[in-house]
Write an enzyme that holds these catalytic residues in place. Structure first.
Site, short mmCIF file in Angstrom:
data_model
loop_
_atom_site.label_atom_id
_atom_site.label_comp_id
_atom_site.label_asym_id
_atom_site.label_seq_id
_atom_site.Cartn_x
_atom_site.Cartn_y
_atom_site.Cartn_z
CB THR A 44 -0.92 0.00 1.25
OG1 THR A 44 -1.80 -1.10 1.13
CG2 THR A 44 -1.72 1.28 1.37
CB SER B 231 2.94 -8.11 1.21
OG SER B 231 1.90 -8.08 2.14
CB SER B 232 -1.73 -11.15 -0.58
OG SER B 232 -2.23 -10.00 0.01
CB THR C 66 0.60 -4.09 6.44
OG1 THR C 66 -0.64 -4.11 5.73
CG2 THR C 66 1.14 -2.69 6.51
CG ASP C 67 -2.30 -7.84 3.69
OD1 ASP C 67 -2.68 -7.14 4.64
OD2 ASP C 67 -2.88 -7.87 2.59
CB THR D 261 1.60 -10.87 15.08
OG1 THR D 261 0.66 -11.62 14.36
CG2 THR D 261 0.93 -10.23 16.27
CB THR E 240 -0.33 -20.36 22.47
OG1 THR E 240 -1.66 -19.96 22.86
CG2 THR E 240 0.58 -19.15 22.51
CD GLN E 241 -6.20 -21.89 18.33
OE1 GLN E 241 -7.21 -21.28 18.69
NE2 GLN E 241 -6.25 -23.14 17.90
N1 ASP Z 1 -2.47 -5.91 0.62
C1 ASP Z 1 -1.45 -4.96 0.96
C2 ASP Z 1 -0.14 -5.70 1.07
O1 ASP Z 1 0.10 -6.35 2.03
C3 ASP Z 1 -1.79 -4.29 2.24
C4 ASP Z 1 -0.74 -3.31 2.70
O2 ASP Z 1 0.23 -3.01 2.09
O3 ASP Z 1 -0.92 -2.80 3.79
O4 ASP Z 1 0.66 -5.61 0.17
#
Ligand code: ASP
Length: 344
Positions: free
Chosen positions: A14, A59-60, A90-91, A167, A279-280
């Site tokens: 993002t 990043s997904s 961030t993902d 996390t 642990t969860q």
């Molecule tokens: N889907 C985005 C990614 O992880 C979300 C982000 O950047 O915050 O690449």
């Protein structure tokens, strides 16, 4: 005056996105526009170079191949820079920071991941402040002239967190990352305050960086849940193609006490698999001596992940298994704190 030099590595996410006027979706834009969007960076007494990955990715879509490329890039440019800032979505940032912490052995320079919840081009963006502070931290030196934070970390919303303790915690808040089992390594207010007692320092500042580029990804993650069937569990835990299984259990490391559950664990252990209990819960630790259900897992061959995050457990397994085909050796190292990922 000897200026610090920083390499900003842009992988996507993002932070570097802007709206496509055609369909209104967010798409990555050229990194040179980030420098234009953040002219404040030019005011630092820091030499800043940049490297843009091609293609830029959400990043997904991160794969271990990106981690290998990142580690190799850092290794190739290691002598040229005082620190590295990685712009990343961030993902999966916590996965990337965790794994890089195990891949970069003998690190004596900062590797700071950052990103943002809002694109850098929009008025209320959190990207500018995250990027500027990440650069300042990556360039910071202590009174002995060494890097203030020679670790892989994440800077987000005024906090510097150890990468392998982090996390993603919120899909919406600027305060998107948490490190529940380890306090921040630094906090940015009027000044950036370093938590020097917590920051790991290398034994030898002149140590050579060793980069691990072979990752063994034969790991499955099973989140234990009410209603789980033996069929589902066996298909994950006893799959012949997996070498290790991370069991995400309840509370302090507890799971079902039913015979079929324990039998499948024993079956996997007899197959020679590495079984790790994580642990969860977001905070706290696995303690398989506390309840009978935990003790049953221990007796069936499951190792304690203690207070490791799932992200760090995955990266640690990828690295340790990439280093050795010997599961006994991997198991012995799994229970050791290698780079601050578990509390002693
Ligand atoms: N889907 C985005 C990614 O992880 C979300 C982000 O950047 O915050 O690449």
């Amino acid at each position: 005056m000897n200026h610090a030099s920083i390499l900003i590595i842009y992988t996507g996410g993002t932070i570097g996105m802007k709206e496509d006027p055609m369909d209104g979706t967010l798409k990555p834009f050229d990194f040179s526009q980030i420098m234009a969007e953040v002219p404040e960076l030019n005011k630092f007494a820091v030499r800043i170079d940049s490297y843009t990955f091609d293609p830029l990715i959400d990043s997904s879509d991160v794969e271990p191949s990106l981690w290998i490329a990142l580690a190799q890039l850092i290794s190739e440019r290691y002598e040229d820079y005082d620190g590295f800032v990685i712009l990343h979505g961030t993902d999966t940032m916590a996965y990337s920071a965790s794994t890089l912490s195990f891949m970069l052995e003998g690190l004596t320079k900062p590797v700071v991941f950052t990103g943002s919840q809002l694109p850098i081009g929009v008025p209320r963006t959190d990207g500018k402040e995250n990027l500027i502070s990440a650069v300042e931290i990556a360039a910071a030196k202590d009174e002995t002239g060494h890097a203030s934070v020679p670790e892989v970390c994440i800077f987000f919303d005024s906090k510097l967190l150890r990468g392998n303790r982090s996390t993603k915690y919120s899909a919406e808040a600027f305060n998107a990352f948490a490190s529940p089992n380890c306090p921040p390594l630094a906090e940015a207010g009027i000044n950036i305050r370093y938590n020097t007692d917590l920051i790991r320092k290398p034994i030898y500042w002149d140590a050579q960086l060793r980069v691990q580029t072979h990752l063994d990804t034969r790991v499955a993650i099973l989140k234990v849940h009410p209603g789980m069937t033996p069929q589902v569990m066996r298909s994950v835990v006893c799959d012949p193609l997996t070498r290790a299984v991370i069991l995400e259990t309840y509370g302090s490391g507890n799971a079902l006490s039913k015979d079929w559950f324990v039998d499948i664990i024993r079956e996997a252990n007899d197959m020679g698999k590495i079984l790790l209990n994580v642990t969860q819960c977001k905070s706290g630790t696995v303690n398989m001596n506390l309840y009978a259900t935990g003790a049953t897992l221990k007796n069936a061959g499951v190792l304690s992940g203690m207070d490791i995050t799932t992200e760090a457990a995955l990266g640690k397994l990828f690295c340790l298994m990439g280093r050795s085909e010997d599961n006994t050796r991997v198991k012995a190292l799994l229970e050791k704190d290698l780079c601050g990922e578990i509390s002693k």
